[in-house]
Design a protein around this motif. Sequence first.
Motif, PDB file in Angstrom:
ATOM      1  N   LYS A 106       0.939  -1.254  -0.028  1.00 41.38           N
ATOM      2  CA  LYS A 106      -0.219   0.285  -0.001  1.00 41.38           C
ATOM      3  C   LYS A 106       0.782   1.199   0.000  1.00 41.38           C
ATOM      4  CE  LYS A 106      -3.967  -1.665   2.366  1.00 41.38           C
ATOM      5  NZ  LYS A 106      -5.126  -1.738   3.325  1.00 41.38           N
ATOM      6  N   MET A 107       0.367   2.300  -0.735  1.00 38.96           N
ATOM      7  CA  MET A 107       0.942   3.580  -0.516  1.00 38.96           C
ATOM      8  C   MET A 107       0.147   4.630  -0.044  1.00 38.96           C
ATOM      9  SD  MET A 107       2.589   5.756  -3.585  1.00 38.96           S
ATOM     10  CE  MET A 107       3.837   4.520  -4.152  1.00 38.96           C
ATOM     11  N   ASN A 108       0.759   5.252   1.012  1.00 42.88           N
ATOM     12  CA  ASN A 108      -0.149   6.428   1.858  1.00 42.88           C
ATOM     13  C   ASN A 108       0.551   7.954   1.455  1.00 42.88           C
ATOM     14  OD1 ASN A 108      -1.413   4.342   3.585  1.00 42.88           O
ATOM     15  ND2 ASN A 108       0.422   3.934   4.369  1.00 42.88           N
ATOM     16  N   ILE A 109      -0.693   8.633   1.546  1.00 39.97           N
ATOM     17  CA  ILE A 109      -0.014  10.107   1.290  1.00 39.97           C
ATOM     18  C   ILE A 109      -0.704  10.962   2.231  1.00 39.97           C
ATOM     19  CG2 ILE A 109       0.620   9.903  -1.131  1.00 39.97           C
ATOM     20  CD1 ILE A 109      -2.244  11.063  -1.926  1.00 39.97           C
ATOM     21  N   GLY A 110      -0.085  12.040   2.632  1.00 38.65           N
ATOM     22  CA  GLY A 110      -0.852  13.273   3.362  1.00 38.65           C
ATOM     23  C   GLY A 110      -0.724  14.374   2.560  1.00 38.65           C
ATOM     24  N   ILE A 111      -1.930  15.205   2.466  1.00 33.10           N
ATOM     25  CA  ILE A 111      -1.998  16.296   1.546  1.00 33.10           C
ATOM     26  C   ILE A 111      -2.789  17.315   2.181  1.00 33.10           C
ATOM     27  CG2 ILE A 111      -2.310  15.178  -0.537  1.00 33.10           C
ATOM     28  CD1 ILE A 111      -5.402  15.571  -0.627  1.00 33.10           C
ATOM     29  N   VAL A 112      -2.732  18.605   1.736  1.00 39.02           N
ATOM     30  CA  VAL A 112      -3.548  19.586   2.058  1.00 39.02           C
ATOM     31  C   VAL A 112      -5.002  19.435   1.820  1.00 39.02           C
ATOM     32  CG1 VAL A 112      -3.916  22.063   2.219  1.00 39.02           C
ATOM     33  CG2 VAL A 112      -1.511  21.431   2.400  1.00 39.02           C
ATOM     34  N   GLU A 113      -5.844  19.038   2.658  1.00 44.57           N
ATOM     35  CA  GLU A 113      -7.158  18.823   2.593  1.00 44.57           C
ATOM     36  C   GLU A 113      -7.612  19.939   1.543  1.00 44.57           C
ATOM     37  OE1 GLU A 113     -10.506  16.366   2.431  1.00 44.57           O
ATOM     38  OE2 GLU A 113      -8.518  16.040   2.966  1.00 44.57           O
ATOM     39  N   GLU A 114      -7.601  21.208   1.793  1.00 41.55           N
ATOM     40  CA  GLU A 114      -8.204  22.164   1.260  1.00 41.55           C
ATOM     41  C   GLU A 114      -7.782  22.294  -0.541  1.00 41.55           C
ATOM     42  OE1 GLU A 114      -8.471  22.898   5.429  1.00 41.55           O
ATOM     43  OE2 GLU A 114      -6.932  22.227   4.106  1.00 41.55           O
ATOM     44  N   ASN A 115      -6.937  21.568  -0.701  1.00 43.58           N
ATOM     45  CA  ASN A 115      -6.310  21.607  -2.207  1.00 43.58           C
ATOM     46  C   ASN A 115      -7.136  20.621  -2.944  1.00 43.58           C
ATOM     47  OD1 ASN A 115      -4.896  21.453  -4.515  1.00 43.58           O
ATOM     48  ND2 ASN A 115      -2.824  21.795  -3.756  1.00 43.58           N
ATOM     49  N   VAL A 116      -8.342  21.053  -3.108  1.00 43.84           N
ATOM     50  CA  VAL A 116      -9.242  20.135  -3.877  1.00 43.84           C
ATOM     51  C   VAL A 116      -8.741  19.600  -5.299  1.00 43.84           C
ATOM     52  CG1 VAL A 116     -11.442  20.057  -4.969  1.00 43.84           C
ATOM     53  CG2 VAL A 116     -11.272  21.216  -2.593  1.00 43.84           C
ATOM     54  N   ILE A 117      -8.163  20.238  -5.762  1.00 48.10           N
ATOM     55  CA  ILE A 117      -7.435  19.871  -7.138  1.00 48.10           C
ATOM     56  C   ILE A 117      -6.597  18.775  -7.222  1.00 48.10           C
ATOM     57  CG2 ILE A 117      -6.156  20.666  -9.334  1.00 48.10           C
ATOM     58  CD1 ILE A 117      -7.407  23.448  -8.945  1.00 48.10           C
ATOM     59  N   LEU A 118      -5.756  19.059  -6.302  1.00 48.99           N
ATOM     60  CA  LEU A 118      -4.575  17.758  -5.810  1.00 48.99           C
ATOM     61  C   LEU A 118      -5.426  16.483  -5.320  1.00 48.99           C
ATOM     62  CD1 LEU A 118      -1.582  16.927  -5.816  1.00 48.99           C
ATOM     63  CD2 LEU A 118      -1.640  17.870  -3.470  1.00 48.99           C
ATOM     64  N   ARG A 119      -6.265  16.689  -4.603  1.00 51.22           N
ATOM     65  CA  ARG A 119      -7.097  15.602  -3.805  1.00 51.22           C
ATOM     66  C   ARG A 119      -7.842  14.856  -5.248  1.00 51.22           C
ATOM     67  NH1 ARG A 119     -11.896  15.132   0.454  1.00 51.22           N
ATOM     68  NH2 ARG A 119     -12.709  13.066  -0.130  1.00 51.22           N
ATOM     69  N   GLU A 120      -8.382  15.557  -6.039  1.00 55.26           N
ATOM     70  CA  GLU A 120      -9.102  15.145  -7.076  1.00 55.26           C
ATOM     71  C   GLU A 120      -7.998  14.411  -8.083  1.00 55.26           C
ATOM     72  OE1 GLU A 120     -11.550  18.094  -8.766  1.00 55.26           O
ATOM     73  OE2 GLU A 120     -12.928  17.922  -7.263  1.00 55.26           O
ATOM     74  N   TRP A 121      -6.933  14.753  -8.250  1.00 57.76           N
ATOM     75  CA  TRP A 121      -5.908  13.911  -9.124  1.00 57.76           C
ATOM     76  C   TRP A 121      -5.262  12.888  -8.640  1.00 57.76           C
ATOM     77  CZ3 TRP A 121      -0.344  13.087  -8.508  1.00 57.76           C
ATOM     78  CH2 TRP A 121       0.212  12.687  -9.722  1.00 57.76           C
ATOM     79  N   TYR A 122      -5.236  12.718  -7.203  1.00 59.28           N
ATOM     80  CA  TYR A 122      -4.757  11.666  -6.493  1.00 59.28           C
ATOM     81  C   TYR A 122      -5.850  10.507  -6.600  1.00 59.28           C
ATOM     82  CZ  TYR A 122      -0.162  12.861  -5.019  1.00 59.28           C
ATOM     83  OH  TYR A 122       1.120  13.413  -4.696  1.00 59.28           O
ATOM     84  N   GLU A 123      -6.977  11.027  -6.368  1.00 64.63           N
ATOM     85  CA  GLU A 123      -8.351  10.135  -6.613  1.00 64.63           C
ATOM     86  C   GLU A 123      -8.363   9.578  -8.058  1.00 64.63           C
ATOM     87  OE1 GLU A 123     -11.291  11.741  -3.121  1.00 64.63           O
ATOM     88  OE2 GLU A 123     -11.418  12.767  -5.188  1.00 64.63           O
ATOM     89  N   ASP A 124      -8.244  10.473  -8.981  1.00 65.12           N
ATOM     90  CA  ASP A 124      -8.162  10.068 -10.481  1.00 65.12           C
ATOM     91  C   ASP A 124      -7.018   9.124 -10.630  1.00 65.12           C
ATOM     92  OD1 ASP A 124     -10.384  11.650 -11.068  1.00 65.12           O
ATOM     93  OD2 ASP A 124      -9.261  13.096 -12.208  1.00 65.12           O
ATOM     94  N   ASN A 125      -6.232   8.756  -9.873  1.00 64.17           N
ATOM     95  CA  ASN A 125      -5.003   8.073  -9.766  1.00 64.17           C
ATOM     96  C   ASN A 125      -4.992   6.934  -8.988  1.00 64.17           C
ATOM     97  OD1 ASN A 125      -2.695   8.907 -11.981  1.00 64.17           O
ATOM     98  ND2 ASN A 125      -3.608  10.768 -11.015  1.00 64.17           N
ATOM     99  N   GLY A 126      -6.305   6.233  -8.278  1.00 67.91           N
ATOM    100  CA  GLY A 126      -6.407   5.544  -7.732  1.00 67.91           C
ATOM    101  C   GLY A 126      -6.459   5.285  -6.406  1.00 67.91           C
ATOM    102  N   PHE A 127      -6.272   6.918  -5.562  1.00 64.37           N
ATOM    103  CA  PHE A 127      -5.993   6.867  -4.136  1.00 64.37           C
ATOM    104  C   PHE A 127      -7.512   6.947  -3.499  1.00 64.37           C
ATOM    105  CE2 PHE A 127      -1.762   7.664  -5.236  1.00 64.37           C
ATOM    106  CZ  PHE A 127      -1.047   7.273  -4.041  1.00 64.37           C
ATOM    107  N   ILE A 128      -7.532   6.558  -2.492  1.00 64.40           N
ATOM    108  CA  ILE A 128      -8.962   6.642  -1.871  1.00 64.40           C
ATOM    109  C   ILE A 128      -8.849   7.276  -0.451  1.00 64.40           C
ATOM    110  CG2 ILE A 128     -10.697   5.164  -0.380  1.00 64.40           C
ATOM    111  CD1 ILE A 128      -9.796   2.888  -2.240  1.00 64.40           C
ATOM    112  N   HIS A 129      -9.697   8.514  -0.361  1.00 62.44           N
ATOM    113  CA  HIS A 129      -9.717   9.445   0.940  1.00 62.44           C
ATOM    114  C   HIS A 129      -9.851   8.523   1.924  1.00 62.44           C
ATOM    115  CE1 HIS A 129     -10.654  12.864   3.537  1.00 62.44           C
ATOM    116  NE2 HIS A 129      -9.482  13.521   2.871  1.00 62.44           N
TER     117      HIS A 129
END
Length: 160
Positions: free
Chosen positions: A117-140
């Motif tokens: 598994k791969m984990n990441i931490g992001i700035v939650e308010e950075n919606v564009i980045l969160r969506e990019w990671y979701e588009d690349n298979g990550f789950i919040h």
Amino acid sequence: MIKKIHEKDIAECVNVIRESFITVADELGYTIENAPRFTAFATTEDRLLYQLENEHRPMFAYYDNGKIIGYYSLSLQDNNECELNNLCVLPQYRHKHIGTKLLEDAYIKAKEMKCKKMNIGIVEENVILREWYEDNGFIHIGTKKFDFFPFTCGYMKRDL
């Protein structure tokens, strides 16, 4: 071309990280005064060198004509998991799929390290980045608020 970095590359990697993350800081109003631990302000040569030499973090850079324009590192965790750290691309090179290439390379390197598994931490308010990671298979998987950040930390994971 993506290749592993060495001690001689640390200063250039620090500059890439800081230049890349400062765009988020500027966009969301983070400063060294209100977010001194944010990556754009807290990344130093000493810190990266410590991670390379003492934590033995594999670090990789995307090179364009001999210049580093993108970066990421991996940190081993328990239970055959790893954390993706500081994946970034210089602003003037964005939207050319370099981030995706770095992410795909990180998957390969993590699998070579036996990570499941791969984990990441992001700035939650950075919606564009969160969506990019979701588009690349990550789950919040959740959020956490720290007193020393003016933002919420979002956490995501992806099976490898």
